[in-house]
Design a protein around this motif. Structure first.
Motif, short mmCIF file in Angstrom:
data_model
loop_
_atom_site.label_atom_id
_atom_site.label_comp_id
_atom_site.label_asym_id
_atom_site.label_seq_id
_atom_site.Cartn_x
_atom_site.Cartn_y
_atom_site.Cartn_z
N ASP A 1 11.80 0.27 11.55
CA ASP A 1 11.09 -0.31 10.41
C ASP A 1 12.04 -1.09 9.50
OD1 ASP A 1 8.82 0.82 11.40
OD2 ASP A 1 8.79 2.52 10.00
N GLN A 2 13.25 -0.56 9.33
CA GLN A 2 14.25 -1.26 8.52
C GLN A 2 14.60 -2.62 9.12
OE1 GLN A 2 16.15 -0.41 5.60
NE2 GLN A 2 14.44 0.99 5.31
N ARG A 3 14.71 -2.64 10.44
CA ARG A 3 15.06 -3.90 11.11
C ARG A 3 13.97 -4.93 10.85
NH1 ARG A 3 16.43 -3.33 17.20
NH2 ARG A 3 17.22 -5.41 16.76
N VAL A 4 12.72 -4.50 10.98
CA VAL A 4 11.61 -5.43 10.78
C VAL A 4 11.60 -5.91 9.33
CG1 VAL A 4 9.10 -5.67 10.82
CG2 VAL A 4 10.26 -4.39 12.64
N GLU A 5 11.74 -4.97 8.38
CA GLU A 5 11.69 -5.33 6.96
C GLU A 5 12.81 -6.30 6.59
OE1 GLU A 5 9.28 -4.92 4.80
OE2 GLU A 5 8.32 -4.12 6.59
N ARG A 6 14.01 -6.00 7.09
CA ARG A 6 15.17 -6.85 6.77
C ARG A 6 15.00 -8.25 7.34
NH1 ARG A 6 20.97 -4.52 6.53
NH2 ARG A 6 20.47 -3.43 4.63
N THR A 7 14.49 -8.31 8.55
CA THR A 7 14.33 -9.61 9.19
C THR A 7 13.33 -10.45 8.41
OG1 THR A 7 14.76 -8.49 11.29
CG2 THR A 7 13.98 -10.75 11.41
N LYS A 8 12.24 -9.78 7.99
CA LYS A 8 11.22 -10.46 7.21
C LYS A 8 11.82 -11.00 5.91
CE LYS A 8 6.51 -9.09 5.97
NZ LYS A 8 5.61 -7.93 6.05
N ALA A 9 12.66 -10.19 5.26
CA ALA A 9 13.21 -10.57 3.96
C ALA A 9 14.35 -11.58 4.08
CB ALA A 9 13.71 -9.31 3.24
N PHE A 10 15.28 -11.36 5.02
CA PHE A 10 16.50 -12.19 5.06
C PHE A 10 16.37 -13.40 5.95
CE2 PHE A 10 19.26 -8.10 4.49
CZ PHE A 10 18.80 -7.97 3.18
N ARG A 11 15.58 -13.26 7.04
CA ARG A 11 15.53 -14.33 8.03
C ARG A 11 14.10 -14.58 8.48
NH1 ARG A 11 19.87 -15.71 11.21
NH2 ARG A 11 18.35 -17.13 12.07
N PRO A 12 13.28 -15.15 7.56
CA PRO A 12 11.88 -15.40 7.92
C PRO A 12 11.73 -16.21 9.21
CG PRO A 12 12.44 -16.37 5.76
CD PRO A 12 13.60 -15.54 6.19
N ASP A 13 12.69 -17.09 9.48
CA ASP A 13 12.62 -17.91 10.71
C ASP A 13 12.69 -17.02 11.95
OD1 ASP A 13 15.27 -17.31 9.79
OD2 ASP A 13 16.07 -18.69 11.29
N LEU A 14 13.58 -16.02 11.91
CA LEU A 14 13.74 -15.10 13.04
C LEU A 14 12.52 -14.18 13.13
CD1 LEU A 14 16.30 -14.98 14.78
CD2 LEU A 14 17.03 -13.01 13.46
N TYR A 15 11.99 -13.79 11.97
CA TYR A 15 10.81 -12.90 11.92
C TYR A 15 9.62 -13.56 12.63
CZ TYR A 15 7.14 -9.89 10.13
OH TYR A 15 6.08 -9.03 10.03
N GLU A 16 9.46 -14.87 12.43
CA GLU A 16 8.38 -15.60 13.11
C GLU A 16 8.55 -15.51 14.63
OE1 GLU A 16 5.60 -16.86 11.89
OE2 GLU A 16 6.29 -16.03 9.96
N LYS A 17 9.80 -15.66 15.07
CA LYS A 17 10.08 -15.56 16.52
C LYS A 17 9.75 -14.16 17.02
CE LYS A 17 14.04 -18.64 17.05
NZ LYS A 17 15.43 -18.67 17.52
N TYR A 18 10.13 -13.16 16.23
CA TYR A 18 9.86 -11.77 16.61
C TYR A 18 8.36 -11.55 16.76
CZ TYR A 18 8.78 -6.89 15.76
OH TYR A 18 8.22 -5.65 15.83
N LEU A 19 7.58 -12.06 15.79
CA LEU A 19 6.14 -11.87 15.82
C LEU A 19 5.52 -12.51 17.06
CD1 LEU A 19 4.87 -12.38 12.16
CD2 LEU A 19 5.15 -10.25 13.45
N SER A 20 5.91 -13.76 17.34
CA SER A 20 5.28 -14.42 18.48
C SER A 20 5.73 -13.77 19.79
CB SER A 20 5.52 -15.93 18.48
OG SER A 20 6.88 -16.21 18.44
N GLN A 21 6.97 -13.27 19.81
CA GLN A 21 7.45 -12.57 21.01
C GLN A 21 6.66 -11.27 21.23
OE1 GLN A 21 11.06 -10.57 20.26
NE2 GLN A 21 11.85 -10.72 22.35
N SER A 22 6.41 -10.50 20.15
CA SER A 22 5.69 -9.23 20.35
C SER A 22 4.21 -9.50 20.70
CB SER A 22 5.81 -8.28 19.16
OG SER A 22 6.11 -8.93 17.98
N GLN A 23 3.67 -10.63 20.18
CA GLN A 23 2.29 -10.97 20.56
C GLN A 23 2.21 -11.31 22.05
OE1 GLN A 23 1.41 -14.00 17.73
NE2 GLN A 23 0.88 -12.50 16.16
N ASN A 24 3.22 -12.07 22.52
CA ASN A 24 3.24 -12.45 23.93
C ASN A 24 3.40 -11.25 24.85
OD1 ASN A 24 2.94 -15.09 23.34
ND2 ASN A 24 5.12 -15.59 23.42
N ASN A 25 4.12 -10.23 24.34
CA ASN A 25 4.32 -9.03 25.15
C ASN A 25 3.14 -8.06 25.02
OD1 ASN A 25 6.73 -10.08 25.88
ND2 ASN A 25 7.96 -8.85 24.47
N GLY A 26 2.08 -8.50 24.36
CA GLY A 26 0.91 -7.66 24.17
C GLY A 26 1.19 -6.66 23.08
#
Ligand code: ADE
Length: 235
Positions: A210-235
């Protein structure tokens, strides 16, 4: 894996490459380096390696001949044509996927430019790829080469010990790393998050994720977007 570095400042490279994890990896035989001094290959009687730009303009240009001969020496040492990368702000951005994929090479030659640039003809002749380490201009290619060698080397099997690697490090899966704490439990009135002292590994893992997700959202919104689309693609 072997790194050849074409540079005017070999001592600058050697100092860094013989230190810490890279130094140990070299001792262990996992990686090796050869810094080749471009100046040793000039045919100019004053050992000059640069000249004025055709067409005028500020600064000096590194000449083709010494670079070409230094590179030919590298290929002779290796016994084959070594993949040659030129470090320049005009290159493709060097990132973690690039580090991983370059770590699969048996050897690499990194060409470090200086002055106002390098004669285009030698680049056309020997360079297989152009890399930038970020959108800023440095005084030469030596620091970018060191950055790349460091990032590539830690992807070479055996360079990191098991405890140093870990699949949940920064950027793995497009998420930043969770925060770390060590002794003492309280320092400057700041206490370690209680959950880390609970001994409940499943809850610790969940908290860290959860910390990793929160930090990514706060510090690196660009990376967070990639994370979101990657987890959507993986179902
Ligand atoms: N040479 C000068 N600046 C550079 C950069 N940002 N990346 C790679 N090589 C460079």
């Amino acid at each position: 894996m072997k790194f050849y570095i074409l540079t005017l400042f070999p001592e600058m490279m050697e100092n860094v490459l013989n230190t810490s994890i890279l130094g140990r990896a070299k001792e262990g035989g996992y990686i090796s380096f050869e810094a080749v001094n471009i100046r040793d290959y000039t045919k100019d009687k004053h050992k000059k390696v640069d000249d004025y730009p055709y067409g005028g303009g500020a600064g000096m240009v590194m000449q083709a001949q010494p670079i070409y001969d230094a590179y030919m020496h590298v290929c002779q040492l290796a016994g084959h044509k070594v993949k040659c990368l030129y470090l320049t702000p005009q290159g493709k951005l060097f990132d973690q996927p690039a580090a991983k994929s370059l770590a699969l090479e048996e050897d690499l030659c990194l060409l470090c430019g200086h002055y106002e640039g390098v004669d285009e003809r030698v680049l056309e002749e020997i360079v297989d790829g152009y890399y930038s380490i970020g959108d800023y201009v440095l005084t030469g290619g030596e620091l970018p080469a060191l950055v790349m060698i460091d990032a590539i080397s830690r992807m070479v099997p055996g360079v990191l010990t098991n405890s140093q690697s870990g699949s949940d490090e920064s950027l793995e899966g497009n998420l930043l790393e969770y925060p770390q704490y060590s002794r003492p439990e309280t320092w400057n009135d700041r206490t370690v998050p209680a959950i880390l002292l609970s001994g409940d590994h499943a809850r610790v893992d969940k908290w860290r994720f959860d910390q990793r997700v929160e930090r990514t959202k706060a510090f690196r919104p660009d990376l967070y977007e990639k994370y979101l689309s990657q987890s959507q693609n993986n179902g």
